[in-house]
Design a protein around this motif. Sequence first.
Motif: not given
Length: 175
Positions: A115-116, A120-122, A147-153
């Motif tokens: 997801p966008e 972007e976060t990665v 941190m949540s976006r990176l963990a989900a990625a």
Amino acid sequence: MASDQAIRAELSQHLARLWRYGLLLSRQRHVAEDLVQATCVRALERAGQYEPGTRMDRWLMSILHSIWINEVRARRVRQGQGTVDTDNALSFDGEHVAQTHVLASQVIRRVDALPEAQRETVFLAYVEGLSYREVAEVLQVPIGTVMSRLAAARVKLAEYPPLQSVPNPSSGERR
């Protein structure tokens, strides 16, 4: 306060990184170029807002992100032109069958499928090497969201099978 000349002197050092970030956001070369140009103009217009001693690359990426969110993204989404195929947007130098390029292409496709917000976060954390706090400031979100976006990625990327290497044409073995 930084002077216009000080901003100009350092700006050229960050153009490639800005362009990569613009390409990641827009997924179109010409839009990435427009984003970088608009970022440079805005940085020069607002040179007085830059605080000497802080990281200029982070400041410039924040400007680019703001422009993308406020102007280009809204217009592109309304027009239905927000994405292009990754293979057309990115090209690699040299032999496309070279092992590093094949693996890089696989990684790019996998990250591109995120997801966008995660993509972007990665990019900012792992490609540009920004700290979580810096990513949060660029994206204007809480650090916990980063941190949540990176963990989900990471979870999503771990679901993929291992990357496939290229067979060696002379021996048939994978390199």
